[in-house]
Design a protein around this motif. Structure first.
Motif, mmCIF file in Angstrom:
data_model
loop_
_atom_site.group_PDB
_atom_site.id
_atom_site.type_symbol
_atom_site.label_atom_id
_atom_site.label_comp_id
_atom_site.label_asym_id
_atom_site.label_seq_id
_atom_site.Cartn_x
_atom_site.Cartn_y
_atom_site.Cartn_z
ATOM 1 N N TYR A 163 42.031 30.927 36.712
ATOM 2 C CA TYR A 163 42.811 32.043 36.163
ATOM 3 C C TYR A 163 44.001 31.515 35.364
ATOM 4 O O TYR A 163 44.294 31.989 34.259
ATOM 5 N N THR B 121 44.455 37.429 48.811
ATOM 6 C CA THR B 121 44.249 36.070 48.343
ATOM 7 C C THR B 121 45.403 35.622 47.463
ATOM 8 O O THR B 121 46.269 36.407 47.076
ATOM 9 N N TYR B 122 45.399 34.327 47.109
ATOM 10 C CA TYR B 122 46.412 33.823 46.197
ATOM 11 C C TYR B 122 46.376 34.582 44.870
ATOM 12 O O TYR B 122 47.416 34.897 44.285
ATOM 13 N N LEU B 123 45.187 34.837 44.374
ATOM 14 C CA LEU B 123 45.059 35.548 43.107
ATOM 15 C C LEU B 123 45.624 36.959 43.214
ATOM 16 O O LEU B 123 46.254 37.459 42.274
ATOM 17 N N ASP B 124 45.415 37.619 44.344
ATOM 18 C CA ASP B 124 46.011 38.944 44.559
ATOM 19 C C ASP B 124 47.532 38.863 44.470
ATOM 20 O O ASP B 124 48.189 39.724 43.870
ATOM 21 N N VAL C 56 49.386 36.562 42.925
ATOM 22 C CA VAL C 56 49.807 36.256 41.554
ATOM 23 C C VAL C 56 49.757 37.509 40.694
ATOM 24 O O VAL C 56 50.697 37.805 39.934
ATOM 25 N N ARG C 57 48.682 38.261 40.796
ATOM 26 C CA ARG C 57 48.558 39.480 39.986
ATOM 27 C C ARG C 57 49.604 40.520 40.368
ATOM 28 O O ARG C 57 50.131 41.249 39.511
ATOM 29 N N THR D 275 39.460 29.595 42.050
ATOM 30 C CA THR D 275 39.534 30.811 41.242
ATOM 31 C C THR D 275 40.917 30.967 40.636
ATOM 32 O O THR D 275 41.072 31.343 39.466
ATOM 33 N N LEU D 276 41.937 30.678 41.428
ATOM 34 C CA LEU D 276 43.312 30.788 40.944
ATOM 35 C C LEU D 276 43.587 29.787 39.823
ATOM 36 O O LEU D 276 44.177 30.150 38.795
ATOM 37 N N ASN E 210 38.829 30.185 46.768
ATOM 38 C CA ASN E 210 39.947 31.010 46.336
ATOM 39 C C ASN E 210 40.912 30.230 45.462
ATOM 40 O O ASN E 210 41.369 30.709 44.430
ATOM 41 N N VAL E 211 41.221 29.000 45.846
ATOM 42 C CA VAL E 211 42.145 28.186 45.073
ATOM 43 C C VAL E 211 41.544 27.840 43.714
ATOM 44 O O VAL E 211 42.223 27.882 42.687
#
Length: 563
Positions: free
Chosen positions: A169, A340-343, A345-346, A165-166, A162-163
């Motif tokens: 991104y 997730t972290y990406l969720d 951030v978005r 992926t972030l 997950n990290v």
């Protein structure tokens, strides 16, 4: 309940060694059959000087034994009184429960995760599974087991990338926006510890509205329970804007210091004048260490209790209360149940996009409409309409209306011919007076109320003196660019040759963005406007890219990395 005496039951061949107490330590933590568990506990009881019996038996929906308790044979029965003179400590029954199997099955955890993803809390998930099983004892695991299963799932997602992926991104963000800033730290195990990011637009906003920033760590509604800390301010439309966002490991002074240091790095080490927080002591220590010259103020109920008493201006309190509450409400909705972290951030980016659209609308209204003028000081009002945004003008207008509550009681000539002091009592409150000093040479007015120093808008006392002096306009000394329509277009030119190149770049970016914002707003109205605008913007972008050699992949990577 089965109260069979332990000596009346013979061990089976399968478990004849299990009750050997010498081996008890080796067997702790293993799974047993019911017979094995019984003979193990019977041997344990004999070794420790008490007799044992079978306790409560629980069955599942099929009628099979799910759990079986074994306990001291005296547990649950009243103990006879002990002679007071020859008192001996009564035997305390020790209970041991052999759990057949309490792990959450894959089917159960899959169903639980599905419920969590649609916003159902852990307790509600447990209640649902209990109802499905018919009884709490039939579920086969506890609330704590379910919670631990969720926690293991969180850890697994981090391990699964997950990290990474972030970070990928954010790398793409940097490719599209060379002014994008991101930094992070990891702990000893290599796991993500702290994270901070800001794009070029947020950084340019900071150059215009950096006088006051606010932040707290209210938001923890994410998969990892990490505090999310947006650093926010107020723009010239009195709307909340975001300067940067951080996700931190904990709420310690070290984490807050890390955030402040990296925010300052993103903002070319330009410190704010004031910092508004929620009163967190660790945060206060970090502010004092990293930006010692900034004034620290409190928001929420702390702000209303302390700052209003110190500043004497309810508008100051209201402005920053609205700022914090607005951001709280927006993020509480945007971040609800993000996984997730990406969720996360978005979701924050979506919120910032909505703020930017509101900013464009406010720009349009301020440039294309004029508020009603309601006082007889037409010239002063007209001048204010021309320079201030709609919301800033309304705040000015409220002060202009209240100037009639004051009158000049006394004029005191200073030693200098250019300076004059005025004493102003309030209507029906003659004991409440304010002092204004006016310098005719520099046309500056200083008021003992100090609202201008706090809110950066003229106060009612200063306006009363201007009326007394027959001013038909606001002097430059009373106009702060941060509340004007042209604040972004009038960003500093940085003609000083010693100014760092990155500062000059951000200043130019601010000016260009202010110039193009109206174009973007009108072009988005219809498809007929949108197509030629987009065509021209793409043409110019390609032309400038060619001038930097960005069509060459090698050069493009080099330029991006060097920005």
């Amino acid at each position: 309940m089965d109260h069979t005496d332990v000596d009346n039951v013979k061990p089976t061949e399968e478990c004849h060694e299990v009750h050997n107490v010498d081996e008890s330590k080796r067997l702790v933590g293993q799974l047993y059959s019911r017979d094995q568990a019984w003979y193990f506990y019977k041997g344990f009881a004999r070794e420790h000087g008490f007799s044992a019996r079978r306790g409560t038996t629980r069955l599942n929906v099929e009628g099979n034994v799910k759990t079986q308790e074994f306990c001291c044979s005296k547990e649950g029965f009243q103990v006879s009184k002990v002679n007071i003179i020859d008192r001996q400590r009564a035997h305390t029954p020790v209970t041991r429960t052999a759990r057949l199997e309490s792990a959450v099955s894959k089917a159960d955890i899959d169903e639980a995760i599905a419920l969590k993803e649609v916003g159902v809390g852990t307790s509600q998930v447990m209640n649902y599974l209990t109802q499905q099983a018919g009884d709490y004892h039939n579920v086969g695991f506890t609330h704590k087991d379910l919670y631990n299963a969720f926690q293991r799932g969180k850890a697994k997602e981090i391990i699964d990338g997950n990290v990474n992926t972030l970070i990928a991104y954010f790398d793409n963000k940097k490719h599209d926006d060379p002014g994008f800033f991101m930094t992070y730290s990891v702990d000893e195990s290599g796991a993500l510890h702290n994270l901070n990011w800001s794009d070029s637009t947020l950084r340019s906003d900071y150059t215009c509205f950096d006088d006051v920033i606010a932040f707290d760590t209210t938001y923890k509604d994410n998969l990892y329970g990490r505090p999310i800390m947006p650093i926010v301010g107020v723009n010239h439309h009195h709307n909340t804007i975001v300067f940067a966002t951080s996700i931190i490991a904990d709420e310690t002074s070290q984490s807050f210091e890390w955030v402040l240091q990296n925010v300052l790095e993103a903002m070319i080490n330009k410190s704010p004048i004031s910092v508004v927080t929620d009163g967190n002591r660790a945060m206060q220590r970090a502010i004092k260490y990293v930006i010692p010259y900034a004034k620290h103020r409190l928001c929420s109920w702390n702000l209303s209790r302390n700052v209003q008493a110190n500043i004497g201006d309810p508008k100051f309190t209201t402005t920053f209360l609205k700022m914090c509450e607005s951001m709280n409400a927006s993020l509480a909705i945007a971040l609800k149940h993000k996984k997730t972290y990406l969720d996360v951030v978005r979701a924050i980016e979506d919120g910032i996009s909505r703020m930017r659209m509101n900013d464009l609308k406010a720009n349009y209204l301020s440039s294309q409409t004029k508020p009603f003028q309601i006082t007889k000081l037409v010239d002063l009002e007209s001048h204010a309409v021309e320079i201030y945004t709609c919301e800033s003008f309304r705040a000015f207008q409220e002060e202009l209306q209240r100037e009639t509550l004051y009158r000049i009681q006394e004029e005191i000539q200073s030693l200098s011919d250019e300076c004059q002091n005025y004493i102003l009592p309030k209507y029906k409150e003659k004991n409440r007076t304010f002092e204004i000093s006016f310098d005719s040479r520099t046309k500056t007015l200083n008021c003992s109320y100090t609202k201008f120093e706090t809110v950066r808008l003229p106060c009612r006392h200063q306006l009363q003196v201007l009326k007394h002096l027959d001013y038909t306009y606001l002097p430059e000394s009373l106009i702060q660019s941060r509340w004007t329509k042209d604040t972004k277009a009038s960003a500093p030119s940085f003609v000083d040759l010693n100014m760092p190149p990155e500062v000059m770049q951000i200043a130019r970016f601010v000016a260009l963005r202010a110039t193009s914002s109206r174009l973007c707003y009108f072009a988005s109205k219809t498809d007929a406007f949108f197509k030629p605008a987009r065509y021209e913007m793409k043409r110019l972008t390609e032309e400038f890219e060619n001038s930097f050699g960005l069509n060459d992949s090698v050069n493009r990577s080099s330029v991006v990395n060097n920005v």
